[in-house]
Design an enzyme around this catalytic site. Structure first.
Site, PDB file in Angstrom:
ATOM      1  N   ARG A   1      10.806   2.735  57.416  1.00  0.00           N
ATOM      2  CA  ARG A   1      11.597   1.858  56.541  1.00  0.00           C
ATOM      3  C   ARG A   1      12.655   1.396  57.768  1.00  0.00           C
ATOM      4  NH1 ARG A   1      15.061   3.688  51.386  1.00  0.00           N
ATOM      5  NH2 ARG A   1      16.541   4.581  52.914  1.00  0.00           N
TER       6      ARG A   1
ATOM      7  N   THR B   1      17.207  -3.719  56.784  1.00  0.00           N
ATOM      8  CA  THR B   1      16.613  -4.368  55.560  1.00  0.00           C
ATOM      9  C   THR B   1      16.058  -3.506  54.611  1.00  0.00           C
ATOM     10  OG1 THR B   1      14.254  -4.475  56.506  1.00  0.00           O
ATOM     11  CG2 THR B   1      15.644  -6.152  57.523  1.00  0.00           C
TER      12      THR B   1
ATOM     13  N   ASP C   1      17.552  12.895  54.591  1.00  0.00           N
ATOM     14  CA  ASP C   1      16.580  12.162  55.163  1.00  0.00           C
ATOM     15  C   ASP C   1      15.143  13.317  55.322  1.00  0.00           C
ATOM     16  OD1 ASP C   1      15.965   9.669  57.480  1.00  0.00           O
ATOM     17  OD2 ASP C   1      14.551  11.443  57.331  1.00  0.00           O
TER      18      ASP C   1
ATOM     19  N   ASP D   1      13.730  13.579  58.907  1.00  0.00           N
ATOM     20  CA  ASP D   1      14.501  14.397  59.921  1.00  0.00           C
ATOM     21  C   ASP D   1      14.466  15.970  59.636  1.00  0.00           C
ATOM     22  OD1 ASP D   1      15.045  12.309  61.042  1.00  0.00           O
ATOM     23  OD2 ASP D   1      16.861  11.752  60.451  1.00  0.00           O
TER      24      ASP D   1
HETATM   25  C1  PRP Z   1      11.350   7.875  54.233  1.00  0.00           C
HETATM   26  C2  PRP Z   1      10.398   8.582  52.937  1.00  0.00           C
HETATM   27  C3  PRP Z   1       9.617   7.417  52.547  1.00  0.00           C
HETATM   28  C4  PRP Z   1      10.731   5.914  52.362  1.00  0.00           C
HETATM   29  C5  PRP Z   1      11.170   6.177  51.250  1.00  0.00           C
HETATM   30  O1  PRP Z   1      10.533   7.402  55.274  1.00  0.00           O
HETATM   31  O2  PRP Z   1       9.479   9.528  53.605  1.00  0.00           O
HETATM   32  O3  PRP Z   1       8.468   7.150  53.157  1.00  0.00           O
HETATM   33  O4  PRP Z   1      11.762   6.716  53.392  1.00  0.00           O
HETATM   34  O5  PRP Z   1      12.114   5.292  51.151  1.00  0.00           O
HETATM   35  P1  PRP Z   1      11.468   3.790  50.150  1.00  0.00           P
HETATM   36  O6  PRP Z   1      11.123   4.319  48.838  1.00  0.00           O
HETATM   37  O7  PRP Z   1      13.011   3.088  50.045  1.00  0.00           O
HETATM   38  O8  PRP Z   1      10.769   2.898  50.774  1.00  0.00           O
HETATM   39  P2  PRP Z   1      11.224   6.856  56.619  1.00  0.00           P
HETATM   40  O9  PRP Z   1      11.218   5.496  56.598  1.00  0.00           O
HETATM   41  O10 PRP Z   1      12.692   7.634  56.860  1.00  0.00           O
HETATM   42  O11 PRP Z   1      10.044   7.137  57.639  1.00  0.00           O
HETATM   43  P3  PRP Z   1       9.632   8.948  58.321  1.00  0.00           P
HETATM   44  O12 PRP Z   1       8.925   9.505  57.269  1.00  0.00           O
HETATM   45  O13 PRP Z   1       9.028   8.278  59.384  1.00  0.00           O
HETATM   46  O14 PRP Z   1      10.981   9.369  58.729  1.00  0.00           O
HETATM   47  N1  URA Z   2      14.123   8.268  52.849  1.00  0.00           N
HETATM   48  C1  URA Z   2      14.574   9.379  52.856  1.00  0.00           C
HETATM   49  O1  URA Z   2      13.997  10.480  53.508  1.00  0.00           O
HETATM   50  N2  URA Z   2      15.616   9.810  51.811  1.00  0.00           N
HETATM   51  C2  URA Z   2      15.998   9.093  51.015  1.00  0.00           C
HETATM   52  O2  URA Z   2      17.078   9.522  50.108  1.00  0.00           O
HETATM   53  C3  URA Z   2      15.558   7.823  50.756  1.00  0.00           C
HETATM   54  C4  URA Z   2      14.697   7.430  51.879  1.00  0.00           C
END
Ligand code: PRP
Ligand code: URA
Length: 209
Positions: A104, A108, A200, A203
């Site tokens: 994400r 944006t 997160d 993380d």
């Molecule tokens: C997080 C989570 C989802 C997304 C959710 O991933 O694991 O994939 O955000 O958010 P949304 O519903 O608003 O799209 P992130 O983009 O942080 O990537 P990562 O898993 O690589 O840390």
């Molecule tokens: N992605 C995450 O990992 N946590 C949130 O709360 C939203 C998006």
């Protein structure tokens, strides 16, 4: 219209509480996500079709049941969805696993796809998209779009925690997709994080920041 199920099993809810707790460290967080995923797999496979077969017990012949119907495909959204795969595979060891890489954009909040690798027979499989978080819903929505574009016909979505905004987006764009959740939270904050959520997920699973 797709259904939304919040899985209220006491073990799921108990473990989810410790997953939410900011004092839960990486190792324990990972273990809990694994355990909750296995428990959720148990719940969401309740309706899998069975067929009757005959089996020889040491005593006599018995009519008994085995799974029939579509084979399963697990589709984790990278990164955080990976944390849910092993728990699911404990109960569904024959499932194939496809990967969709999305992150994400922090400005944006729109998802950016960077990787996709799927089993060749996704059209014949019952796919379960895995991601701990359904926030704005953008990532899951794009992952489902990608799967449908490549021929997928049967898709469910399984997340630990969702915001109402994400659930609404999937219901609107993908009314054929059932959504299974551990918890449905209150809202998103100004940074697109689920409130109260768990922070997160990527993380916390992998110890990054
Ligand atoms: C997080 C989570 C989802 C997304 C959710 O991933 O694991 O994939 O955000 O958010 P949304 O519903 O608003 O799209 P992130 O983009 O942080 O990537 P990562 O898993 O690589 O840390
Ligand atoms: N992605 C995450 O990992 N946590 C949130 O709360 C939203 C998006």
């Amino acid at each position: 219209m797709g259904n939304v199920f919040v899985l209220n099993h006491p073990l799921i809810q108990h473990k989810l509480t410790y997953i939410r707790d900011k004092n839960t460290g990486t190792k324990e967080f990972r273990e809990l996500v694994d355990e909750v995923s296995m428990l959720m797999a148990f719940e969401i496979t309740r309706e899998l079709p069975l067929k009757e077969i005959t089996v020889e017990t040491p005593v006599t012949e018995a009519k008994a049941h085995i799974l029939s119907g579509k084979k399963i495909g697990l589709i984790p959204i990278l990164r955080a969805g990976l944390g849910m795969v092993d728990g699911m595979l404990n109960l569904l060891p024959a499932a194939r696993v496809g990967h969709v890489g999305l992150y994400r954009d922090p400005e944006t909040l729109k998802p950016v796809e960077y990787y996709i690798k799927l089993p060749s027979d996704i059209a014949e499989r019952k796919l379960i998209v895995l991601d701990p978080m359904l926030a704005t819903g953008g990532s899951a929505n794009d992952a489902i779009d990608s799967l449908k574009k490549r021929g997928a016909k049967s898709i469910s979505l399984m997340c630990l925690i969702a915001a109402p905004e994400g659930v609404e987006l999937i219901k609107e764009n993908h009314p054929d997709v059932d959504i299974y959740l551990g918890g449905l939270d209150e809202k998103l904050n100004e940074k697109g994080y689920i409130v109260p959520g768990l922070g997160d997920a990527g993380d916390r699973l992998y110890g990054t920041k």
